[in-house]
Design an enzyme around this catalytic site. Structure first.
Site, mmCIF file in Angstrom:
data_model
loop_
_atom_site.group_PDB
_atom_site.id
_atom_site.type_symbol
_atom_site.label_atom_id
_atom_site.label_comp_id
_atom_site.label_asym_id
_atom_site.label_seq_id
_atom_site.Cartn_x
_atom_site.Cartn_y
_atom_site.Cartn_z
ATOM 1 C CG HIS A 69 8.308 1.043 4.315
ATOM 2 N ND1 HIS A 69 8.712 1.437 5.571
ATOM 3 C CD2 HIS A 69 7.165 1.730 4.059
ATOM 4 C CE1 HIS A 69 7.848 2.318 6.050
ATOM 5 N NE2 HIS A 69 6.908 2.511 5.147
ATOM 6 C CB CYS A 112 1.665 3.402 8.646
ATOM 7 S SG CYS A 112 3.171 2.657 9.292
#
Length: 454
Positions: free
Chosen positions: A10, A42
């Site tokens: 990320h 996630c």
């Protein structure tokens, strides 16, 4: 300007894309030891549970996309040494074993985190898996199809989401955690109690307040999880104990927290001005306490990575800090939280109060109306809002983003009572439930002051 980036999930992806766009003449090289980049971990439980059919949707960039920006992406390359004094690094090609040196003007450390792996007897047994990256998720799916009994160790977000996914796939599931409550870092007991009941009502076995001491097996495969309170037979174990930052490369070279998280200033600089860091490898400024904290969230990572690029040459935009805002859906319950729970605040030694409301989110004259449960935690003296939690069958989780802004701006619970929210019977009541919480927290008496005489 020569920029080296270590790690590309990320924070790394955000830093690279923005750096390439802001500085088109920069020579950017990224080193990534995996064979993929930008995987949304996630989404693992959604992938495991079959909600997401095509895992490619969990990737939001690729080496090809970075190449279009002029970025050199060295996949399956591991950086084995960084010399910040000489501004050099040494990398190893994991496919060929070749090692080589590189130099940089600016170094961006986005090495992320790795699951905590306990040193317990039986850890070498087959069938004990981790849950972090794309390869892990594929292994979990493949192995879960071959077994019936699955044990998840760790009742944080990932662990709870996984047990739900396994149960919905027809597995016998056990969830083990050393704490007495699930999700204890994120929610207070008023919320975890009904969630636990929901899990148990769906047939999930909860083994809480139990610490794993060892694993036992037969023919090299795990068959039992042994805890401080007993044994649990199983065919597969998923470890979701938590994460620790990957920062060994800079150990002793930049300031870190005791757990190894790199400390950065408001402009994402480490204690060395030409070394920047972002994401799960970092400590962040936690607004509810005003201290550095380790809160590995994708939201923190993409913000920090973007700010690295913005501040790479000169300080332009400071980091606003974080409230650690997060959410989760467990069966029919939509749950979210921001800032400190009441338990966490008291653990920090803070003098706090809280207000708890249970109400219907819209007028009872409407054809349907769902109940909402909201708790707001605030400082007793200053009445400053420190945290909030919400749960409802209706998706009202965006309200927690509003409270996050309130914490960011150091607002009080009394101000929450009178914030201007719209009213429309389809969506809420004349007093929005956030207002209602603030109203309920108002002092029950008014201190009378002597009239001012002119």
């Amino acid at each position: 300007m020569k920029v080296a980036v270590i790690g590309c999930t990320h924070a790394g992806t955000a830093a690279i894309v923005n750096t390439a766009q802001l500085y088109p003449d920069a020579e950017i090289t990224v080193y990534e030891r995996n064979d993929n980049i930008s995987f949304l971990s996630c989404g693992i439980a959604l992938y495991v549970g079959g909600v997401i059919k095509d895992p490619q949707g969990l990737f939001y960039s690729s080496p090809e996309k970075l190449a279009e920006l002029g970025v050199t992406t060295k996949m399956r390359h591991e950086v084995i040494k960084v010399d910040t004094a000489g501004k050099t690094l040494r990398a190893r090609n994991l496919a060929t074993g070749e090692e080589f040196n590189d130099s940089y003007d600016k170094l961006i450390m986005t090495t992320g985190s790795w699951p905590i792996v306990p040193k317990l007897e039986g850890m070498e047994l087959d069938g004990i898996l981790l849950s972090k990256n794309y390869n892990h998720s594929n292994t979990i799916i493949e192995r879960a199809q071959q077994v019936n009994r699955i044990t998840v160790v760790g009742a944080g977000y990932i662990g709870v989401e996984l047990v739900e996914a396994f149960q919905m796939n027809g597995k016998q599931v056990t969830l083990i955690d050393g704490e007495d409550r699930i999700l204890s870092k994120y929610l207070d007991e008023e919320f975890t109690t009904p969630i636990q009941k929901s899990l148990e009502d769906h047939g999930i076995k909860l083994a809480l307040g139990e610490k794993v001491s060892s694993f036992a097996g037969e023919n090299g495969k795990v068959t039992k999880v042994i805890t401080s309170k007993g044994e649990h037979e199983t065919d597969l174990v998923i470890l979701c104990i938590g994460f620790r930052p990957n920062t060994e490369l800079l150990k002793g070279q930049v300031d870190m927290l005791p757990n190894g998280a790199i400390m950065v200033n408001d402009y994402m600089q480490t204690s060395l001005p030409d070394v920047f860091a972002a994401g799960d490898s970092c400590a962040i400024h936690y607004n509810p306490t005003g201290q550095h904290a380790y809160i590995p969230l994708a939201t923190n990572a993409v913000r920090m990575g973007t700010l690295v690029a913005r501040n790479l040459v000169e300080n332009t935009i400071p980091y606003m800090g974080t409230q650690g805002t997060s959410g989760i859906k467990i069966y029919e319950d939509n749950i979210a939280g921001t800032g400190l729970t009441e338990d966490a605040a008291k653990h920090e030694g803070m003098d706090v109060e809280s207000v708890m409301i249970t109400d219907n989110y819209r007028p009872e004259f409407m054809p349907t109306f769902e109940q909402v449960q909201l708790k707001v935690v605030y400082a007793r003296g200053t009445r400053r809002i420190l945290g909030a939690q919400i749960m409802s069958k209706m998706d009202l989780t965006q309200s927690i983003n509003t409270v996050s802004v309130c914490i960011q701006n150091r607002m009080t619970v009394d101000q929450l009572a009178f914030i201007d929210f719209f009213f429309q019977p389809h969506y809420n009541k004349p007093w929005n439930f956030l207002n209602t919480a603030g109203l309920q927290a108002l002092p029950k008496t008014i201190e009378r002051k002597e009239p001012v005489t002119v």
